[in-house]
Design a protein around this motif. Structure first.
Motif, short mmCIF file in Angstrom:
data_model
loop_
_atom_site.label_atom_id
_atom_site.label_comp_id
_atom_site.label_asym_id
_atom_site.label_seq_id
_atom_site.Cartn_x
_atom_site.Cartn_y
_atom_site.Cartn_z
N THR A 193 65.71 -1.83 -40.73
CA THR A 193 66.82 -2.78 -40.77
C THR A 193 68.02 -2.25 -40.01
OG1 THR A 193 66.13 -3.74 -42.88
CG2 THR A 193 68.47 -3.92 -42.29
N TYR A 194 68.41 -1.02 -40.29
CA TYR A 194 69.61 -0.47 -39.66
C TYR A 194 69.39 -0.11 -38.20
CZ TYR A 194 71.48 -0.53 -44.33
OH TYR A 194 71.91 -0.95 -45.56
N ARG A 195 68.16 0.23 -37.84
CA ARG A 195 67.87 0.43 -36.41
C ARG A 195 68.07 -0.87 -35.64
NH1 ARG A 195 61.92 0.64 -34.03
NH2 ARG A 195 62.25 -1.54 -34.63
N PRO A 250 69.32 5.80 -31.76
CA PRO A 250 69.77 5.78 -33.14
C PRO A 250 69.53 7.09 -33.90
CG PRO A 250 67.77 4.49 -32.89
CD PRO A 250 68.20 4.87 -31.52
N GLU A 251 70.50 7.43 -34.73
CA GLU A 251 70.41 8.63 -35.56
C GLU A 251 70.71 8.26 -37.02
OE1 GLU A 251 73.24 11.38 -34.03
OE2 GLU A 251 72.27 11.61 -32.07
N ILE A 293 73.47 5.35 -37.24
CA ILE A 293 73.19 3.98 -37.68
C ILE A 293 73.17 3.84 -39.20
CG2 ILE A 293 71.88 3.49 -35.58
CD1 ILE A 293 69.32 3.67 -37.38
N MET A 294 73.04 4.97 -39.94
CA MET A 294 73.06 4.87 -41.40
C MET A 294 73.35 6.24 -42.02
SD MET A 294 68.95 4.59 -42.36
CE MET A 294 69.21 4.42 -44.10
#
Length: 339
Positions: A18-20, A32-33, A81-82
């Motif tokens: 979801t966050y990616r 993304p990390e 990203i999260m």
């Protein structure tokens, strides 16, 4: 809003997915990390391998074994990203400072996921039980999602978990949508495509029934059979009342109990809701006079448990079976005098 999954690993994987996707579509992030404590569940590493995410592992404080907030902040970059916090973590059972992680999320506009797969169905009730538990959920402005397993302390059947989101906008990023496939439009909310609904139905029934006063569920139902008992009244009273409404459940003994076997019929629209409504209605009646005796054949069945010589019960069962095969003799009917 939420979705049901097959377990904590899938819930965590979907949160990462979801966050990616959110970061790619809303922020244009291409590398993304995710930032998480070293004590976070290894399912995050699994998700990172599947989804090609870079993991930045944050050390924990020496004595508390909770994530070091200062180190977590230092690890934040434009590609983050999260942020992840455990409530509690699996290795030590300690609870990260979710409030501080939430503050970082708000400060840097980064989503915060709380992994409560292990203890989610404990900590949400601990404050009511008198324990001083710091906030960990959507009361904190930075928390955007929570994973929690129903098959742990919610005592639902194995293979059930929940992923909860603060809003539908985030949940949409969990979905997989294909619009140009020759076979039609394909939409899938979780990792699995087709899957049986038995676990979902059993989980739902377990959660609902555990909230009804006067009855309890025996153990942890593993499939589609749910057994009920009561410490407040004779459970056969409930069976008696439900039989009168057209429901057919089976009696249990040693200890007294009844059970429902969920079948295809019970999955029809409105059937489960009607069953629960009838159970609740009859419980309210029974609990007004909990000591009222069981009547009819159920009283006889219940009494048989108290007979110490089980051979007598066995003999009665044999005679009962004999009666099922009994054919009365037909008297000869005269055709009248011979002429």
């Amino acid at each position: 809003c939420f979705k049901m999954t097959s377990g904590g690993t899938e819930s965590i994987l979907l949160a990462c997915k979801t966050y990616r996707d959110y970061a790619v579509h809303m922020k244009g992030i291409k590398s993304p990390e995710i930032i998480l404590p070293v004590t976070a569940h290894s399912a995050f590493d699994k998700a990172a391998q599947y989804l090609k995410l870079k993991v930045r592992s944050v050390p924990v404080n020496e004595h508390s074994y909770t994530v070091c907030i200062k180190s977590m902040e230092k690890f934040i970059t434009k590609n983050t990203i999260m942020l992840v916090g455990s409530s509690p973590n699996f290795p030590y059972g300690t609870m990260d400072n979710i409030e501080a992680i939430s503050d970082l999320g708000v400060k840097y506009n980064i989503p915060v996921h709380v992994d409560a797969c292990l203890g989610g169905f404990l900590i949400c009730f601990m404050q009511d039980a008198g324990f001083n538990v710091p906030p960990f959920d959507f009361r904190l402005p930075g928390v955007t999602s929570i994973s929690t397993d129903t098959h742990k302390y919610a005592y639902a059947p194995k293979g059930s978990s929940l992923i909860l989101y603060r809003n539908k906008k985030l949940r949409h990023c969990q979905y997989t949508i294909t619009t140009d496939w020759p076979g039609g439009i394909y939409g899938s909310p979780t990792v699995s495509g087709s899957r049986a609904g038995g676990i979902i139905a059993s989980c739902w029934a377990t959660l609902i029934l555990r909230n009804l006063d006067g009855i309890f569920i025996f153990g942890t139902p593993a499939t589609s059979v749910i057994a009920l008992g009561s410490n407040d009244f004779h459970i056969y009273k409930l069976l008696e009342a439900l039989n009168a409404k057209g429901w057919h459940l089976n009696t249990l003994q040693f200890p007294y109990g009844i059970h429902l076997c969920i079948t295809y019929v019970h999955t029809q629209f409105g059937v489960a809701d009607q069953f629960l409504s009838d159970v609740e209605t009859e419980l309210n009646v029974i609990l007004n006079k909990p000591m009222a005796p069981v009547e009819g054949k159920l009283a006889i069945y219940g009494m048989s448990q108290s007979i110490p010589d089980r051979s007598i019960v066995g003999d009665i069962a044999k005679y009962f079976l004999d009666s099922m095969y009994y054919t009365p003799q037909i008297e000869q009917i005269s055709n009248g005098p011979n002429i």
